[in-house]
Design a protein around this motif. Structure first.
Motif, PDB file in Angstrom:
ATOM      1  N   LYS A 144       0.826  -1.210   0.000  1.00 27.71           N
ATOM      2  CA  LYS A 144       0.000   0.000   0.000  1.00 27.71           C
ATOM      3  C   LYS A 144       0.858   1.256   0.000  1.00 27.71           C
ATOM      4  CE  LYS A 144      -2.377  -1.177   3.639  1.00 27.71           C
ATOM      5  NZ  LYS A 144      -3.405  -1.139   4.719  1.00 27.71           N
ATOM      6  N   ILE A 147       2.257   1.861  -3.595  1.00 27.83           N
ATOM      7  CA  ILE A 147       1.296   2.464  -4.523  1.00 27.83           C
ATOM      8  C   ILE A 147       1.105   3.942  -4.219  1.00 27.83           C
ATOM      9  CG2 ILE A 147      -1.116   2.412  -5.263  1.00 27.83           C
ATOM     10  CD1 ILE A 147      -1.105  -0.575  -4.803  1.00 27.83           C
ATOM     11  N   LYS A 148       1.009   4.279  -2.948  1.00 23.53           N
ATOM     12  CA  LYS A 148       0.831   5.684  -2.575  1.00 23.53           C
ATOM     13  C   LYS A 148       2.049   6.514  -2.957  1.00 23.53           C
ATOM     14  CE  LYS A 148       0.043   8.667   1.432  1.00 23.53           C
ATOM     15  NZ  LYS A 148      -0.158   8.712   2.918  1.00 23.53           N
ATOM     16  N   ALA A 151       2.224   7.010  -6.785  1.00 26.93           N
ATOM     17  CA  ALA A 151       1.190   7.943  -7.239  1.00 26.93           C
ATOM     18  C   ALA A 151       1.578   9.386  -6.941  1.00 26.93           C
ATOM     19  CB  ALA A 151      -0.142   7.599  -6.576  1.00 26.93           C
ATOM     20  N   LEU A 285      -9.480   0.388  -2.462  1.00 27.84           N
ATOM     21  CA  LEU A 285      -8.678   1.231  -3.328  1.00 27.84           C
ATOM     22  C   LEU A 285      -7.281   1.453  -2.791  1.00 27.84           C
ATOM     23  CD1 LEU A 285     -11.361   3.941  -4.214  1.00 27.84           C
ATOM     24  CD2 LEU A 285     -10.696   1.936  -5.559  1.00 27.84           C
ATOM     25  N   GLU A 286      -7.045   1.131  -1.526  1.00 26.68           N
ATOM     26  CA  GLU A 286      -5.723   1.369  -0.949  1.00 26.68           C
ATOM     27  C   GLU A 286      -4.673   0.453  -1.558  1.00 26.68           C
ATOM     28  OE1 GLU A 286      -5.948   1.007   3.230  1.00 26.68           O
ATOM     29  OE2 GLU A 286      -7.341   2.675   3.503  1.00 26.68           O
ATOM     30  N   ASP A 288      -5.033  -1.051  -4.685  1.00 25.95           N
ATOM     31  CA  ASP A 288      -5.293  -1.195  -6.106  1.00 25.95           C
ATOM     32  C   ASP A 288      -4.598  -0.062  -6.851  1.00 25.95           C
ATOM     33  OD1 ASP A 288      -6.167  -2.048  -8.513  1.00 25.95           O
ATOM     34  OD2 ASP A 288      -8.287  -1.591  -8.203  1.00 25.95           O
ATOM     35  N   THR A 289      -3.976  -0.385  -7.977  1.00 22.61           N
ATOM     36  CA  THR A 289      -3.239   0.614  -8.750  1.00 22.61           C
ATOM     37  C   THR A 289      -4.112   1.387  -9.728  1.00 22.61           C
ATOM     38  OG1 THR A 289      -2.671  -1.069 -10.405  1.00 22.61           O
ATOM     39  CG2 THR A 289      -1.119  -0.732  -8.592  1.00 22.61           C
ATOM     40  N   ARG A 291      -6.112   4.067 -11.303  1.00 25.87           N
ATOM     41  CA  ARG A 291      -6.320   5.511 -11.114  1.00 25.87           C
ATOM     42  C   ARG A 291      -5.784   5.978  -9.759  1.00 25.87           C
ATOM     43  NH1 ARG A 291     -12.338   7.019 -13.156  1.00 25.87           N
ATOM     44  NH2 ARG A 291     -11.338   9.070 -13.185  1.00 25.87           N
ATOM     45  N   ALA A 292      -4.608   5.466  -9.419  1.00 25.06           N
ATOM     46  CA  ALA A 292      -4.019   5.825  -8.127  1.00 25.06           C
ATOM     47  C   ALA A 292      -3.536   7.267  -8.113  1.00 25.06           C
ATOM     48  CB  ALA A 292      -2.858   4.881  -7.804  1.00 25.06           C
ATOM     49  N   SER A 293      -3.096   7.798  -9.261  1.00 18.82           N
ATOM     50  CA  SER A 293      -2.606   9.180  -9.288  1.00 18.82           C
ATOM     51  C   SER A 293      -3.703  10.187  -9.003  1.00 18.82           C
ATOM     52  CB  SER A 293      -1.975   9.480 -10.656  1.00 18.82           C
ATOM     53  OG  SER A 293      -0.888   8.613 -10.908  1.00 18.82           O
ATOM     54  N   ARG A 295      -6.127   9.685  -6.796  1.00 19.86           N
ATOM     55  CA  ARG A 295      -6.510   9.610  -5.387  1.00 19.86           C
ATOM     56  C   ARG A 295      -5.526  10.334  -4.478  1.00 19.86           C
ATOM     57  NH1 ARG A 295      -6.896   3.991  -6.573  1.00 19.86           N
ATOM     58  NH2 ARG A 295      -5.259   3.596  -5.039  1.00 19.86           N
TER      59      ARG A 295
END
Length: 440
Positions: A144, A147-148, A151, A285-286, A288-289, A291-293, A295
């Protein structure tokens, strides 16, 4: 300490005028375990008029002690070759030699014919490995965070992806290397068609079916829509002990019993819980890649170096943790395409469209997966000067490569790991275009 040597020689002449010399050598050594005693007899013949000098060699060998060890410095290669591209019209090699796979199958069949149950240890018998539960939570949290971090960094570091193939480049502009493998690459003479990239271009989305009971009913082709698909890393963490309310998993207390390939006792079938609605699964969504940019907003420029280093550490944690989990938990991969399934057996969905899929009726050719198939590194060209001129096709043999996550974090200010430096070819001086032809 000197070694005393006592030698006695007896010489006599024979009737044909040949001197015969017999020599007896005795070595007297101290009563120590560090030396080995030597006792040697030597018989020599010397012709008349020849040399009458007798040579004696006394050899002593020192035995290595138990506490003495020889330490060798671990050397890292200066430059390494790029990982080879596997041909699409050929099956992937087996990670485990086929002879070992066949030998294990013969042993299992032999035990089954004798009526002996197959000996299974956790997690092969459906039980959790307690020592790997903290590792699974660590990998899940690092996933997680990865991904954050990516993004947030993509708001600052430009990433380009080819619209015709899977090539990715991290830099202000796309490179000019003509290695496109897309369907219309011949019209562009191998040049890439660059578009703006996303997190899915950096982290290749490898998904797997989520199973409530990996030892339960196998997924059929007509029941494939009854199961959700989530990232394979997340599914591996769930089966290793991570509890996610949206994706429950069965935790057994009694082990699974097997006789050969037949399951004797799996504890019965349990009804799977109902799937969560989209309103209830907002926390999905935490990890999942998709549309991460959108969020995560753009962070302050002063926080970019810290975020890049945290993202780099998270990438290393995920890769090491996945490797540690895959040593115990079974993960299958198709030998022809990129499909991955986390569980003791692969699914029966007929979705393979790769090499000679007609012969297999669209079924996947399951074999043991590797770490690079579950968590692909996605190598990209390493840009030493991201703001400089684009890379040229004539100088591609002087450029290095690095995983896409490592390249993004390095350009944002993170320290590069030592294990990827040989592939980056940092010690090679990149010549000018005119000088490239003069280098042999």
């Amino acid at each position: 300490m000197g070694i005393p040597l006592v030698s006695s020689a007896l010489c006599h002449s024979s009737s044909n005028g040949v001197f015969t010399s017999r020599e007896f050598i005795r070595t007297e050594l101290s009563a120590s375990n560090s030396y080995s005693l030597g006792l040697k007899f030597k018989y020599q013949q010397f012709h008349t008029g020849g040399s009458t000098m007798c040579r004696t060699l006394c050899c002593s060998r020192r035995k290595p002690r138990g506490e003495e060890r020889v330490w060798r410095r671990k050397t890292t290669p200066q430059n390494v070759d790029f990982p080879p591209r596997l041909p699409k019209k050929k099956k992937k090699p087996f990670p485990i030699p086929f002879k070992e796979i066949r030998q294990a199958a013969k042993e299992d069949k032999k035990l089954a014919l004798m009526g002996i149950e197959k000996p299974l240890e956790p997690p092969k018998n459906g039980l959790l490995v307690p020592d790997l539960v903290p590792v699974a939570y660590e990998v899940f949290d690092a996933w997680k965070l990865l991904i954050k971090g990516l993004a947030q960094l993509l708001h600052v570091i430009p990433v380009h992806g080819c619209s015709e193939c899977s090539e990715v480049h991290v830099g202000q502009t796309g490179h000019l290397i003509q290695d496109c493998q897309g369907p219309t690459s011949s019209k562009r003479r191998g040049s890439h068609a660059w578009v703006k990239g996303s997190v899915n271009d950096i982290l290749v989305p490898i998904e797997s079916y989520h199973l409530f009971d990996p030892f339960g009913r196998r997924i059929k082709h007509h029941t494939r829509f009854d199961y959700d698909r989530i990232p394979a890393v997340v599914e591996l963490c769930i089966q290793a002990g991570v509890d996610i309310p949206e994706y429950p998993s069965r935790r057994r207390t009694n082990p699974v019993r097997m006789l050969g390939k037949k399951i004797l006792d799996r504890g019965g079938y349990l009804e799977e819980p109902r799937p969560w609605s989209s309103a209830e699964s907002s926390s999905l969504l935490e990890f999942d890649t998709y549309r991460a940019s959108e969020r995560f907003p753009c962070p302050p420029l002063s926080d970019i170096p810290e975020i890049s280093q945290e993202t780099m550490d998270a990438y290393q944690t995920v890769r090491k943790g996945v490797r540690k989990l895959m040593r115990k938990y079974t993960v299958k991969a198709c030998g022809y395409c990129s499909e991955v399934h986390v569980g003791p057996w692969g699914h029966n969905a007929k979705l393979c469209g790769s090499f000679k899929h007609q012969w297999r009726d669209g079924k996947h050719g399951w074999q043991d997966a590797t770490v690079d198939e579950v968590f692909p590194p996605n190598y990209v060209w390493h840009a030493r000067d991201p703001g400089g001129p684009p890379m040229r096709n004539q100088l591609k043999r002087f450029y290095g490569k690095a995983p896409a996550v490592v390249e993004v974090c390095m350009q944002a200010g993170a320290h590069s790991p030592d294990e990827y430096k040989p592939m980056m070819r940092l010690d090679i001086v990149i010549p000018d275009n005119e000088e490239a032809n003069l280098i042999v």
